[in-house]
Design a protein around this motif. Structure first.
Motif, PDB file in Angstrom:
ATOM      1  N   LEU A 102     -34.561  30.544   9.637  1.00 22.67           N
ATOM      2  CA  LEU A 102     -35.576  30.707   8.619  1.00 22.67           C
ATOM      3  C   LEU A 102     -36.725  29.767   8.892  1.00 22.67           C
ATOM      4  CD1 LEU A 102     -35.625  28.271   6.166  1.00 22.67           C
ATOM      5  CD2 LEU A 102     -33.318  29.160   5.986  1.00 22.67           C
ATOM      6  N   GLU A 103     -37.861  30.117   8.311  1.00 28.35           N
ATOM      7  CA  GLU A 103     -39.061  29.290   8.361  1.00 28.35           C
ATOM      8  C   GLU A 103     -39.452  29.015   6.923  1.00 28.35           C
ATOM      9  OE1 GLU A 103     -43.227  28.598   7.653  1.00 28.35           O
ATOM     10  OE2 GLU A 103     -42.210  30.492   7.176  1.00 28.35           O
ATOM     11  N   THR A 104     -39.805  27.770   6.651  1.00 31.56           N
ATOM     12  CA  THR A 104     -40.292  27.408   5.325  1.00 31.56           C
ATOM     13  C   THR A 104     -41.371  26.356   5.491  1.00 31.56           C
ATOM     14  OG1 THR A 104     -39.636  26.857   3.054  1.00 31.56           O
ATOM     15  CG2 THR A 104     -38.544  25.621   4.830  1.00 31.56           C
ATOM     16  N   GLY A 105     -41.865  25.861   4.384  1.00 30.35           N
ATOM     17  CA  GLY A 105     -42.955  24.895   4.430  1.00 30.35           C
ATOM     18  C   GLY A 105     -42.520  23.509   4.006  1.00 30.35           C
ATOM     19  N   THR A 106     -43.490  22.627   3.948  1.00 34.26           N
ATOM     20  CA  THR A 106     -43.258  21.259   3.515  1.00 34.26           C
ATOM     21  C   THR A 106     -44.074  20.998   2.259  1.00 34.26           C
ATOM     22  OG1 THR A 106     -45.048  20.509   4.969  1.00 34.26           O
ATOM     23  CG2 THR A 106     -42.815  20.392   5.844  1.00 34.26           C
ATOM     24  N   ARG A 115     -33.999  21.367   0.224  1.00 36.46           N
ATOM     25  CA  ARG A 115     -32.733  20.758  -0.219  1.00 36.46           C
ATOM     26  C   ARG A 115     -31.597  21.774  -0.187  1.00 36.46           C
ATOM     27  NH1 ARG A 115     -36.105  18.340  -4.112  1.00 36.46           N
ATOM     28  NH2 ARG A 115     -35.353  19.788  -5.702  1.00 36.46           N
ATOM     29  N   LEU A 116     -31.873  22.997  -0.627  1.00 35.54           N
ATOM     30  CA  LEU A 116     -30.853  24.050  -0.623  1.00 35.54           C
ATOM     31  C   LEU A 116     -30.353  24.301   0.788  1.00 35.54           C
ATOM     32  CD1 LEU A 116     -29.310  26.413  -2.069  1.00 35.54           C
ATOM     33  CD2 LEU A 116     -31.317  27.819  -1.534  1.00 35.54           C
ATOM     34  N   TYR A 117     -31.251  24.469   1.727  1.00 34.46           N
ATOM     35  CA  TYR A 117     -30.845  24.779   3.097  1.00 34.46           C
ATOM     36  C   TYR A 117     -30.088  23.617   3.733  1.00 34.46           C
ATOM     37  CZ  TYR A 117     -33.927  28.722   2.339  1.00 34.46           C
ATOM     38  OH  TYR A 117     -34.515  29.845   1.823  1.00 34.46           O
ATOM     39  N   PHE A 122     -27.720  23.896   7.128  1.00 33.72           N
ATOM     40  CA  PHE A 122     -28.787  24.288   8.040  1.00 33.72           C
ATOM     41  C   PHE A 122     -29.319  23.038   8.736  1.00 33.72           C
ATOM     42  CE2 PHE A 122     -28.568  27.984   5.442  1.00 33.72           C
ATOM     43  CZ  PHE A 122     -29.090  29.028   6.180  1.00 33.72           C
ATOM     44  N   THR A 123     -29.710  23.193   9.982  1.00 36.69           N
ATOM     45  CA  THR A 123     -30.300  22.098  10.745  1.00 36.69           C
ATOM     46  C   THR A 123     -31.649  22.540  11.286  1.00 36.69           C
ATOM     47  OG1 THR A 123     -29.130  22.795  12.753  1.00 36.69           O
ATOM     48  CG2 THR A 123     -28.069  21.103  11.391  1.00 36.69           C
ATOM     49  N   ARG A 124     -32.499  21.558  11.506  1.00 35.28           N
ATOM     50  CA  ARG A 124     -33.831  21.853  12.052  1.00 35.28           C
ATOM     51  C   ARG A 124     -33.691  22.443  13.441  1.00 35.28           C
ATOM     52  NH1 ARG A 124     -38.033  18.439   9.605  1.00 35.28           N
ATOM     53  NH2 ARG A 124     -39.443  19.427  11.080  1.00 35.28           N
ATOM     54  N   CYS A 125     -34.602  23.331  13.782  1.00 30.47           N
ATOM     55  CA  CYS A 125     -34.624  23.939  15.106  1.00 30.47           C
ATOM     56  C   CYS A 125     -36.072  24.183  15.510  1.00 30.47           C
ATOM     57  CB  CYS A 125     -33.815  25.236  15.135  1.00 30.47           C
ATOM     58  SG  CYS A 125     -34.484  26.600  14.138  1.00 30.47           S
ATOM     59  N   ALA A 126     -36.242  24.619  16.729  1.00 27.81           N
ATOM     60  CA  ALA A 126     -37.570  24.941  17.252  1.00 27.81           C
ATOM     61  C   ALA A 126     -38.053  26.249  16.637  1.00 27.81           C
ATOM     62  CB  ALA A 126     -37.501  25.072  18.773  1.00 27.81           C
ATOM     63  N   PRO A 127     -39.362  26.485  16.678  1.00 25.06           N
ATOM     64  CA  PRO A 127     -39.873  27.782  16.213  1.00 25.06           C
ATOM     65  C   PRO A 127     -39.185  28.924  16.965  1.00 25.06           C
ATOM     66  CG  PRO A 127     -41.675  26.284  16.659  1.00 25.06           C
ATOM     67  CD  PRO A 127     -40.428  25.619  17.165  1.00 25.06           C
ATOM     68  N   ASP A 135     -47.923  21.365  11.602  1.00 31.21           N
ATOM     69  CA  ASP A 135     -47.480  20.205  10.841  1.00 31.21           C
ATOM     70  C   ASP A 135     -46.873  20.615   9.504  1.00 31.21           C
ATOM     71  OD1 ASP A 135     -48.337  18.466  12.819  1.00 31.21           O
ATOM     72  OD2 ASP A 135     -50.289  18.119  11.880  1.00 31.21           O
ATOM     73  N   PHE A 136     -47.098  21.838   9.085  1.00 26.08           N
ATOM     74  CA  PHE A 136     -46.648  22.317   7.781  1.00 26.08           C
ATOM     75  C   PHE A 136     -45.290  23.007   7.831  1.00 26.08           C
ATOM     76  CE2 PHE A 136     -46.505  25.789   4.648  1.00 26.08           C
ATOM     77  CZ  PHE A 136     -46.553  25.033   3.481  1.00 26.08           C
ATOM     78  N   ASN A 137     -44.996  23.741   8.881  1.00 26.59           N
ATOM     79  CA  ASN A 137     -43.787  24.561   8.955  1.00 26.59           C
ATOM     80  C   ASN A 137     -42.555  23.733   9.296  1.00 26.59           C
ATOM     81  OD1 ASN A 137     -46.209  25.957  10.236  1.00 26.59           O
ATOM     82  ND2 ASN A 137     -45.000  27.684   9.553  1.00 26.59           N
ATOM     83  N   ILE A 138     -41.423  24.200   8.798  1.00 23.97           N
ATOM     84  CA  ILE A 138     -40.107  23.693   9.178  1.00 23.97           C
ATOM     85  C   ILE A 138     -39.279  24.915   9.546  1.00 23.97           C
ATOM     86  CG2 ILE A 138     -37.994  22.559   8.413  1.00 23.97           C
ATOM     87  CD1 ILE A 138     -39.622  20.956   6.457  1.00 23.97           C
ATOM     88  N   PHE A 139     -38.512  24.792  10.611  1.00 23.41           N
ATOM     89  CA  PHE A 139     -37.641  25.876  11.065  1.00 23.41           C
ATOM     90  C   PHE A 139     -36.203  25.390  10.986  1.00 23.41           C
ATOM     91  CE2 PHE A 139     -41.748  26.179  13.027  1.00 23.41           C
ATOM     92  CZ  PHE A 139     -42.100  27.497  12.780  1.00 23.41           C
ATOM     93  N   TYR A 140     -35.337  26.246  10.469  1.00 23.19           N
ATOM     94  CA  TYR A 140     -33.917  25.910  10.315  1.00 23.19           C
ATOM     95  C   TYR A 140     -33.064  26.997  10.963  1.00 23.19           C
ATOM     96  CZ  TYR A 140     -35.035  22.550   6.545  1.00 23.19           C
ATOM     97  OH  TYR A 140     -35.508  21.506   5.789  1.00 23.19           O
ATOM     98  N   GLU A 141     -31.840  26.564  11.319  1.00 20.35           N
ATOM     99  CA  GLU A 141     -30.828  27.512  11.787  1.00 20.35           C
ATOM    100  C   GLU A 141     -29.484  27.110  11.219  1.00 20.35           C
ATOM    101  OE1 GLU A 141     -30.232  27.425  16.030  1.00 20.35           O
ATOM    102  OE2 GLU A 141     -30.081  25.258  16.051  1.00 20.35           O
ATOM    103  N   LEU A 142     -28.604  28.088  11.101  1.00 20.64           N
ATOM    104  CA  LEU A 142     -27.234  27.867  10.696  1.00 20.64           C
ATOM    105  C   LEU A 142     -26.364  28.654  11.651  1.00 20.64           C
ATOM    106  CD1 LEU A 142     -25.176  26.695   8.602  1.00 20.64           C
ATOM    107  CD2 LEU A 142     -25.355  28.923   7.446  1.00 20.64           C
ATOM    108  N   ALA A 143     -25.513  27.947  12.388  1.00 17.15           N
ATOM    109  CA  ALA A 143     -24.553  28.617  13.266  1.00 17.15           C
ATOM    110  C   ALA A 143     -23.446  29.205  12.408  1.00 17.15           C
ATOM    111  CB  ALA A 143     -23.992  27.625  14.280  1.00 17.15           C
ATOM    112  N   LEU A 144     -23.072  30.443  12.710  1.00 13.51           N
ATOM    113  CA  LEU A 144     -22.021  31.117  11.928  1.00 13.51           C
ATOM    114  C   LEU A 144     -20.730  31.210  12.710  1.00 13.51           C
ATOM    115  CD1 LEU A 144     -24.170  33.996  10.418  1.00 13.51           C
ATOM    116  CD2 LEU A 144     -23.587  31.808   9.396  1.00 13.51           C
TER     117      LEU A 144
END
Length: 144
Positions: A102-106, A115-117, A122-127, A135-144
Motif C-alpha cells: 500500500l501507499e499512504t501519506g505522512t 498506526r493501523l498498518y 506492515f513494514t516500510r518498503c520501496a515504491p 518526501d510525502f509518500n510512505i510505502f508498506y508491505e505485509l508478507a503473507l
C-alpha cells in the motif's frame, strides 16, 4: 454500480486525500477506479448503515494493493478500519498472494492509517508499480 452511501464515502475520501496531500501525491481511487474488475470493494455496515469501505486491487497473481480505506466520520474509533483490514488480508491469503502493498501519506491526517498498518505488522518498503517516491509518500508491505 455502488450504492449512493458508498459513492458518497468514496467521494469524501478522495476529496480529503487530495486536500491533505501535496499536488501530484494523492493516489486515492475514484469511483471509476473502484469499479475496475481487478478491484474488490468491501463495505462495513451495522444495521444497514455504512461504517466504512476498503478495497483490494490485484497487482499480479501473487500481490495485491490495499486501496481507499475510509471509515465514516460517525464510526471513527470503533474498529471499522481494523475489521476491513482483517478482511482484506484474509481475501489476499485466500487468493494465494504472497504479499500486500500500500501507499499512504505522512502528516496528521494520515497518522491513524500509519498506526493501523504498523500495528498489523506492515513494514516500510520501496515504491512499487508506477509510484514515485516523494518526501510525502510512505510505502508498506505485509508478507503473507
Amino acid at each position: 454500480m455502488a450504492d449512493n452511501d458508498v459513492r458518497s464515502l468514496i467521494t469524501l475520501h478522495q476529496r480529503r486525500m487530495y486536500d491533505a496531500s501535496p499536488p501530484g501525491t494523492s493516489f486515492a481511487l475514484d469511483l471509476s477506479g473502484l469499479e475496475d474488475a481487478a478491484v474488490i470493494v468491501l463495505e462495513a455496515r451495522d444495521a444497514g448503515a455504512l461504517l466504512g469501505v476498503g478495497a483490494l486491487l490485484e497487482l499480479s497473481a501473487t500481490e495485491g494493493e490495499i486501496k481507499s480505506m475510509r471509515t465514516a466520520d460517525t464510526a471513527l474509533r470503533r474498529g471499522v478500519g481494523q475489521s476491513l483490514l482483517d478482511r482484506i488480508i484474509a481475501i489476499a491469503r485466500e487468493r494465494g498472494y504472497r504479499r500486500v502493498l500500500l501507499e499512504t501519506g505522512t502528516g496528521e491526517t494520515f497518522e491513524p492509517a500509519n498506526r493501523l498498518y504498523l500495528r498489523n505488522g506492515f513494514t516500510r518498503c520501496a515504491p512499487f508499480g508506477a509510484y514515485a517516491e516523494t518526501d510525502f509518500n510512505i510505502f508498506y508491505e505485509l508478507a503473507l
